[in-house]
Write an enzyme that holds these catalytic residues in place. Structure first.
Site, PDB file in Angstrom:
ATOM      1  CE  LYS A 143      -1.568   1.674   3.996  1.00 10.66           C
ATOM      2  NZ  LYS A 143      -1.371   3.104   4.252  1.00 10.66           N
ATOM      3  CG  ASN A 144       2.672   2.660   3.567  1.00 11.35           C
ATOM      4  OD1 ASN A 144       1.473   2.935   3.475  1.00 11.35           O
ATOM      5  ND2 ASN A 144       3.292   2.516   4.720  1.00 11.35           N
ATOM      6  CB  CYS A 166      -2.233  18.731  11.487  1.00 11.67           C
ATOM      7  SG  CYS A 166      -1.915  18.783   9.737  1.00 11.67           S
ATOM      8  NE  ARG A 185       8.056  17.639  15.360  1.00 15.13           N
ATOM      9  CZ  ARG A 185       7.888  16.343  15.556  1.00 15.13           C
ATOM     10  NH1 ARG A 185       6.679  15.856  15.740  1.00 15.13           N
ATOM     11  NH2 ARG A 185       8.920  15.540  15.562  1.00 15.13           N
ATOM     12  N   PRO A 186       3.725  18.300  11.356  1.00 14.27           N
ATOM     13  CG  PRO A 186       2.041  16.859  12.045  1.00 14.27           C
ATOM     14  CD  PRO A 186       2.525  18.265  12.160  1.00 14.27           C
ATOM     15  CB  VAL A 187       3.259  18.949   6.060  1.00 16.51           C
ATOM     16  CG1 VAL A 187       2.323  17.773   5.893  1.00 16.51           C
ATOM     17  CG2 VAL A 187       2.543  20.201   6.482  1.00 16.51           C
ATOM     18  CG  ASP A 188       8.124  20.309  10.150  1.00 17.85           C
ATOM     19  OD1 ASP A 188       7.889  19.145   9.759  1.00 17.85           O
ATOM     20  OD2 ASP A 188       8.694  20.546  11.234  1.00 17.85           O
ATOM     21  CG  LEU A 189      10.826  17.320   8.128  1.00 15.54           C
ATOM     22  CD1 LEU A 189      11.399  15.933   8.360  1.00 15.54           C
ATOM     23  CD2 LEU A 189      11.874  18.373   8.444  1.00 15.54           C
ATOM     24  CG  ASP A 221       3.609   1.408   9.400  1.00 16.90           C
ATOM     25  OD1 ASP A 221       3.312   2.245  10.252  1.00 16.90           O
ATOM     26  OD2 ASP A 221       3.655   1.661   8.177  1.00 16.90           O
ATOM     27  CB  ILE A 264       8.392   6.331  14.333  1.00 11.04           C
ATOM     28  CG1 ILE A 264       9.560   5.369  14.121  1.00 11.04           C
ATOM     29  CG2 ILE A 264       8.084   7.117  13.055  1.00 11.04           C
ATOM     30  CD1 ILE A 264      10.826   5.957  13.583  1.00 11.04           C
ATOM     31  NE  ARG A 268      -6.723   4.526   6.065  1.00 13.67           N
ATOM     32  CZ  ARG A 268      -5.792   5.056   6.847  1.00 13.67           C
ATOM     33  NH1 ARG A 268      -5.995   5.167   8.131  1.00 13.67           N
ATOM     34  NH2 ARG A 268      -4.643   5.473   6.335  1.00 13.67           N
TER      35      ARG A 268
HETATM   36  C1  UD1 Z   1       4.957   6.728   6.343  1.00 14.33           C
HETATM   37  C2  UD1 Z   1       3.995   5.557   6.212  1.00 14.33           C
HETATM   38  C3  UD1 Z   1       3.502   5.110   7.584  1.00 14.33           C
HETATM   39  C4  UD1 Z   1       4.679   4.826   8.499  1.00 14.33           C
HETATM   40  C5  UD1 Z   1       5.663   6.000   8.518  1.00 14.33           C
HETATM   41  C6  UD1 Z   1       6.936   5.703   9.296  1.00 14.33           C
HETATM   42  C7  UD1 Z   1       2.890   5.909   4.090  1.00 14.33           C
HETATM   43  C8  UD1 Z   1       1.625   6.192   3.374  1.00 14.33           C
HETATM   44  N1  UD1 Z   1       2.842   5.964   5.416  1.00 14.33           N
HETATM   45  O1  UD1 Z   1       4.236   7.803   6.913  1.00 14.33           O
HETATM   46  O2  UD1 Z   1       2.698   3.947   7.417  1.00 14.33           O
HETATM   47  O3  UD1 Z   1       4.209   4.622   9.811  1.00 14.33           O
HETATM   48  O4  UD1 Z   1       6.048   6.336   7.174  1.00 14.33           O
HETATM   49  O5  UD1 Z   1       7.562   4.587   8.774  1.00 14.33           O
HETATM   50  O6  UD1 Z   1       3.895   5.580   3.478  1.00 14.33           O
HETATM   51  N2  UD1 Z   1       7.286  14.382  10.633  1.00 14.33           N
HETATM   52  C9  UD1 Z   1       7.451  15.711  10.912  1.00 14.33           C
HETATM   53  N3  UD1 Z   1       7.430  16.609   9.890  1.00 14.33           N
HETATM   54  C10 UD1 Z   1       7.256  16.233   8.585  1.00 14.33           C
HETATM   55  C11 UD1 Z   1       7.093  14.870   8.309  1.00 14.33           C
HETATM   56  C12 UD1 Z   1       7.109  13.967   9.338  1.00 14.33           C
HETATM   57  O7  UD1 Z   1       7.609  16.085  12.070  1.00 14.33           O
HETATM   58  O8  UD1 Z   1       7.245  17.112   7.699  1.00 14.33           O
HETATM   59  C13 UD1 Z   1       7.322  13.391  11.727  1.00 14.33           C
HETATM   60  C14 UD1 Z   1       6.048  12.590  11.882  1.00 14.33           C
HETATM   61  O9  UD1 Z   1       5.102  13.256  12.660  1.00 14.33           O
HETATM   62  C15 UD1 Z   1       6.553  11.323  12.530  1.00 14.33           C
HETATM   63  C16 UD1 Z   1       7.941  11.151  11.914  1.00 14.33           C
HETATM   64  O10 UD1 Z   1       8.300  12.420  11.402  1.00 14.33           O
HETATM   65  O11 UD1 Z   1       6.684  11.502  13.921  1.00 14.33           O
HETATM   66  C17 UD1 Z   1       8.033  10.127  10.792  1.00 14.33           C
HETATM   67  O12 UD1 Z   1       7.037  10.407   9.846  1.00 14.33           O
HETATM   68  P1  UD1 Z   1       7.175  10.019   8.286  1.00 14.33           P
HETATM   69  O13 UD1 Z   1       8.351   9.130   8.120  1.00 14.33           O
HETATM   70  O14 UD1 Z   1       7.118  11.270   7.493  1.00 14.33           O
HETATM   71  O15 UD1 Z   1       5.858   9.177   8.075  1.00 14.33           O
HETATM   72  P2  UD1 Z   1       4.832   9.264   6.881  1.00 14.33           P
HETATM   73  O16 UD1 Z   1       5.556   9.467   5.599  1.00 14.33           O
HETATM   74  O17 UD1 Z   1       3.735  10.188   7.220  1.00 14.33           O
END
Ligand code: UD1
Length: 421
Positions: free
Chosen positions: A22-23, A116, A121-125, A306, A328, A398
């Site tokens: 899926k991922n 969010c 924070r979650p899309v800052d990178l 996961d 994570i 899902r």
């Molecule tokens: C992907 C996988 C998810 C898996 C995760 C970690 C998909 C669809 N999903 O999620 O199943 O659990 O990898 O292996 O592929 N973070 C930030 N800022 C950012 C981006 C991430 O702070 O801009 C944080 C997240 O909140 C989290 C950590 O970084 O704590 C890792 O997240 P990330 O590796 O980005 O996971 P996803 O790509 O969302």
């Protein structure tokens, strides 16, 4: 809402085919936005998340057909550069359309994912990477408004910590940016190399995917291609752990050992025999019960977050005490209280859960809280005495293709109850 009813206590025997990942599928599908030619993908799992992304891509003008795992996508014309809240909020992977739309059309408006708050924070990178490539980005009322008035250009992007999504987003976008992009501290998950393989087949120039430094030389345009999605390592691990709980012997068709990374040795140390055969893995449990093992979740090749929930379910009936550290995600122990309802002895302290193995769990009504947590309840239910009812099964839909069908074929007593739940 559907529920699952499981009568536990039967060992699993037979063959379970492992679906496409899926991922990986979700990111590779987004690559279709980068060309006006046809991208054909095989081994695509039919999952609710895939359907959701198809709806979003259709909204951008991508023509598509899905037949027996073969998904054809053609973004001949991008008819909309806007990804609305309703289609983005349920699934973070949809956010990755931002960079490709920007690279192809010079502008995009994409909702922030998953409820969010603005600037969260979650899309800052992701945004850091796009800005480095010349995107001008504003946040407005829950949307990211991005423009690239002078086009995108290559950049040196060093991620402060590993992010799968941000690495993939940067790769997708950099394929059409002018000049060279170098990603440092990139994620090394197998799905990243799979995405790069697809993009390379489309004409992209990418080196180092699967390593922490990735180089992308932008090209003028990408073309159509065919790509086969790699097998799902999380589904593989989940079925291995199901055998850890129930005993028996499964052949996991299409599964590949190297995709499990550190999880392979953890599972072996816990007492599972995983044997590589032609076109799959054979799995048996060595003794009457598995042994307790400590784990820490880490980016690939470390133990995947996961699989943490499923591993906790397996440890619940293993011999000894297991320490499970989740590094994570901050809040990923929601399955612990549900497993406790079935008699598991788990205490949670911050990022660490301590699991004291008991000889048997007892079936109970439980609530699926997220995708992987739901699978941990299925695994627990398969080993438990009596009936387990799992509510909110839509989480499982899902990410686990034909779950009841695959498990039933191996002797599990599992059925879906349609309706309220
Ligand atoms: C992907 C996988 C998810 C898996 C995760 C970690 C998909 C669809 N999903 O999620 O199943 O659990 O990898 O292996 O592929 N973070 C930030 N800022 C950012 C981006 C991430 O702070 O801009 C944080 C997240 O909140 C989290 C950590 O970084 O704590 C890792 O997240 P990330 O590796 O980005 O996971 P996803 O790509 O969302």
């Amino acid at each position: 809402m559907d529920r699952l009813a499981i009568i536990g206590g039967r060992p699993l025997f037979g063959e379970a085919p492992i679906s496409g990942a899926k991922n990986s599928a979700l990111k590779v599908m987004v690559a279709s936005l980068l060309t006006d030619e046809t991208l054909t993908l095989s081994n695509v799992p039919r999952l609710a998340d895939v359907d959701m992304l198809m709806r979003l891509l259709a909204q951008h003008g991508v023509e598509q057909s899905f037949d027996n795992g073969a998904l054809t996508l053609r973004a001949r014309n991008i008819t909309s550069t806007e990804a609305p809240y309703d289609l983005v909020r349920k699934m973070r992977a949809t956010f990755n359309v931002l960079g490709p739309l920007l690279a192809r059309e010079g502008k995009a408006k994409v909702s922030l994912p998953g409820g969010c708050a603005i600037g969260a924070r979650p899309v800052d990178l992701h945004l850091k990477a796009l800005r480095a490539m010349g995107a001008v980005i504003e946040l407005d009322e829950g949307y990211v408004l991005a423009e690239a008035p002078d086009g995108l250009h290559g950049a040196n992007i060093s991620f402060p910590f590993v992010s799968v999504g941000a690495t993939e987003h940067a790769i997708l976008t950099a394929t059409l940016a002018k000049g060279e992009t170098v990603l440092s501290n990139a994620a090394r998950e197998p799905e990243i190399a799979d995405l790069a393989d697809c993009l390379i087949a489309m004409g992209a120039k990418i080196e180092g995917a699967g390593h922490s430094t990735i180089r992308i030389e932008g090209v003028e345009r990408l073309h159509g291609a065919h790509h086969e999605i790699l097998p799902d390592r999380i589904e593989t691990g989940a079925y291995v752990m199901a055998v850890g709980v129930t005993g028996g012997e499964l052949f996991l068709k299409n599964a590949r050992l190297e995709l499990l990374g550190a999880a392979a040795s953890v599972l072996a140390d816990a007492g599972l025999e995983i044997i590589e055969e032609d076109n799959g893995l054979r799995v048996k449990r060595g003794g009457e019960r598995c042994q307790a093992i400590d784990i820490v979740t880490q980016p690939f090749p470390g133990f995947p977050t996961d699989l943490q929930a499923q591993f906790m379910a397996m440890m619940a009936t293993s011999e000894g005490v297991s320490g499970i550290k989740e590094l994570i995600f901050e809040n990923r122990f929601m399955h612990a209280p549900e497993l406790a309802r079935m008699g598991a002895k788990i205490s949670v302290d911050g990022q660490t859960a301590t699991v004291r193995g008991v000889s048997r769990l007892k079936g109970a009504p439980v609530m699926a809280t997220d995708l992987r947590a739901s699978m941990s309840l299925v695994i627990a239910g398969l080993g438990a005495e009596g009936q387990t009812i799992i509510n909110r099964v839509y989480h499982l839909d899902r990410g686990f293709e034909r779950l009841e069908e695959k498990l039933s074929a191996c002797g599990a007593l599992i059925e879906r109850i349609k309706g309220e739940g």
